[in-house]
Scaffold this motif. Structure first.
Motif, short mmCIF file in Angstrom:
data_model
loop_
_atom_site.label_atom_id
_atom_site.label_comp_id
_atom_site.label_asym_id
_atom_site.label_seq_id
_atom_site.Cartn_x
_atom_site.Cartn_y
_atom_site.Cartn_z
N ILE A 101 0.92 -1.35 -0.02
CA ILE A 101 -0.04 -0.01 0.09
C ILE A 101 0.85 1.17 -0.12
O ILE A 101 1.83 1.04 0.61
CB ILE A 101 -0.84 -0.07 1.29
CG1 ILE A 101 -2.02 1.09 1.05
CG2 ILE A 101 -0.12 -0.25 2.69
CD1 ILE A 101 -3.08 0.86 2.07
N GLU A 102 0.34 2.29 -0.64
CA GLU A 102 1.01 3.73 -0.70
C GLU A 102 0.08 4.81 -0.40
O GLU A 102 -0.86 4.40 -0.64
CB GLU A 102 1.73 3.79 -2.31
CG GLU A 102 2.64 2.89 -2.55
CD GLU A 102 3.13 3.24 -3.97
OE1 GLU A 102 3.72 4.21 -4.27
OE2 GLU A 102 2.69 2.40 -4.92
N GLY A 103 0.68 5.56 0.34
CA GLY A 103 -0.24 6.85 0.68
C GLY A 103 0.32 7.55 1.65
O GLY A 103 1.52 7.46 2.24
N GLU A 104 -0.44 8.24 2.35
CA GLU A 104 0.02 9.10 3.56
C GLU A 104 -0.71 8.25 4.72
O GLU A 104 -1.46 7.52 4.50
CB GLU A 104 -0.44 10.56 3.56
CG GLU A 104 0.04 11.52 2.50
CD GLU A 104 -0.04 12.80 2.86
OE1 GLU A 104 -0.94 13.48 3.49
OE2 GLU A 104 0.42 13.93 1.67
N LEU A 105 0.09 8.91 6.00
CA LEU A 105 -0.56 8.21 7.17
C LEU A 105 -2.04 7.88 7.44
O LEU A 105 -2.70 7.00 7.63
CB LEU A 105 0.08 8.89 8.39
CG LEU A 105 0.09 7.98 9.65
CD1 LEU A 105 0.63 6.76 9.76
CD2 LEU A 105 0.93 8.96 10.56
N GLU A 106 -2.68 9.08 7.04
CA GLU A 106 -4.09 9.05 7.13
C GLU A 106 -4.90 7.82 6.47
O GLU A 106 -5.81 7.15 6.69
CB GLU A 106 -4.97 10.28 6.79
CG GLU A 106 -6.25 10.50 7.11
CD GLU A 106 -6.60 11.96 6.63
OE1 GLU A 106 -7.64 12.04 6.07
OE2 GLU A 106 -6.14 12.89 7.40
N ASP A 107 -4.27 7.84 5.04
CA ASP A 107 -4.81 6.90 4.24
C ASP A 107 -4.76 5.48 4.65
O ASP A 107 -5.45 4.58 4.61
CB ASP A 107 -4.10 7.07 2.92
CG ASP A 107 -4.33 8.51 2.22
OD1 ASP A 107 -5.32 9.08 2.19
OD2 ASP A 107 -3.42 8.88 1.69
N ILE A 108 -3.53 5.02 5.00
CA ILE A 108 -3.10 3.79 5.55
C ILE A 108 -3.50 3.43 6.64
O ILE A 108 -3.94 2.47 6.76
CB ILE A 108 -1.39 3.67 5.57
CG1 ILE A 108 -1.11 3.91 4.10
CG2 ILE A 108 -1.24 2.36 6.16
CD1 ILE A 108 0.76 3.87 4.11
N SER A 109 -3.81 4.53 7.75
CA SER A 109 -4.61 4.27 9.05
C SER A 109 -6.07 4.03 8.63
O SER A 109 -6.34 3.00 9.20
CB SER A 109 -4.65 5.48 9.75
OG SER A 109 -5.11 5.48 10.86
N ALA A 110 -6.47 4.58 7.69
CA ALA A 110 -8.03 4.18 7.42
C ALA A 110 -7.87 2.74 6.74
O ALA A 110 -9.15 1.95 7.31
CB ALA A 110 -8.65 5.13 6.23
N PHE A 111 -7.26 2.41 5.88
CA PHE A 111 -7.45 1.00 5.27
C PHE A 111 -6.94 0.05 6.49
O PHE A 111 -7.69 -1.17 6.39
CB PHE A 111 -6.05 0.92 4.27
CG PHE A 111 -5.98 -0.46 3.69
CD1 PHE A 111 -6.87 -0.71 2.69
CD2 PHE A 111 -5.12 -1.40 4.04
CE1 PHE A 111 -6.87 -2.10 2.08
CE2 PHE A 111 -5.10 -2.62 3.36
CZ PHE A 111 -5.96 -2.81 2.41
N VAL A 112 -6.04 0.04 7.27
CA VAL A 112 -5.67 -0.72 8.40
C VAL A 112 -6.88 -0.66 9.33
O VAL A 112 -7.21 -2.04 9.68
CB VAL A 112 -4.61 -0.47 9.21
CG1 VAL A 112 -4.27 -1.47 10.21
CG2 VAL A 112 -3.14 -0.57 8.15
N GLY A 113 -7.43 0.10 9.87
CA GLY A 113 -8.68 0.13 10.51
C GLY A 113 -9.81 -0.61 9.99
O GLY A 113 -10.57 -1.40 10.76
N THR A 114 -9.96 -0.37 8.76
CA THR A 114 -11.19 -1.12 8.19
C THR A 114 -11.00 -2.48 8.00
O THR A 114 -11.64 -3.56 8.31
CB THR A 114 -11.27 -0.37 6.54
OG1 THR A 114 -11.57 0.90 6.74
CG2 THR A 114 -12.32 -1.20 6.01
N VAL A 115 -9.65 -3.08 7.78
CA VAL A 115 -9.21 -4.42 7.71
C VAL A 115 -9.62 -4.92 9.08
O VAL A 115 -9.96 -6.04 9.04
CB VAL A 115 -7.68 -4.64 7.47
CG1 VAL A 115 -7.46 -6.00 7.47
CG2 VAL A 115 -7.70 -4.07 5.77
N ARG A 116 -9.06 -4.13 10.05
CA ARG A 116 -9.31 -4.82 11.43
C ARG A 116 -10.60 -4.96 12.09
O ARG A 116 -10.98 -5.87 12.81
CB ARG A 116 -8.27 -3.87 12.54
CG ARG A 116 -6.99 -4.00 12.52
CD ARG A 116 -6.32 -2.87 13.57
NE ARG A 116 -4.80 -3.35 13.47
CZ ARG A 116 -4.00 -2.50 14.15
NH1 ARG A 116 -4.59 -1.13 14.38
NH2 ARG A 116 -2.55 -2.81 14.14
#
Length: 140
Positions: A101-116
């Protein structure tokens, strides 16, 4: 202090109680409070904010859990601007999905949170690398 009710599967409660006992916590509430503090501050990292990042997100779930597979596929498409690639592997009786995954912290945080938040996902882990910190070889 306010009281918050949380629903959990019996297996997770058993693990929570065992963890509290083995690590000498005073009880479930103390473990949950510490876990919430860690989760909330996980992505509050000044070192990574406003920087281009790349990372690998690993997701482990039980083999044959098609609901997880379908949700992860939808998630990949929903975040196609940030998911560079995926790989699927079988590890014992489990499936492992790896997302680059690539992006800024906010983008990656949202992705990880959704997966969790996906039901039946056993574990989610990730590593991040600031892309602007990678040395580029000089061209001649």
């Amino acid at each position: 202090m306010a009281v918050v009710s949380v629903s959990m599967p019996d297996e997770l409660i058993d693990r929570l109680d065992e963890f509290a006992t083995n690590h000498e916590y005073t009880g479930r509430s103390e473990v949950v409070r510490e876990g919430v503090r860690i989760l909330i501050t996980e992505f509050e990292n000044d070192r990574l904010e406003r920087r281009p990042l790349a990372g690998v997100v690993s997701v482990l779930y039980d083999y044959g859990t098609t609901s997880v597979e379908r949700r992860l596929t939808r998630l990949r498409h929903e975040h196609e601007d940030h998911v560079a690639s995926t790989a699927h592997s079988h590890v014992g009786d489990h499936c492992m999905e790896l997302f680059v995954i690539e992006g800024e912290l906010e983008d990656i945080s949202a992705f990880v949170g959704t997966v969790r938040s996906i039901e039946d996902v056993r574990t989610v882990d990730y590593t991040l690398l600031p892309l602007d910190a990678v040395d580029r070889p000089e061209t001649s």
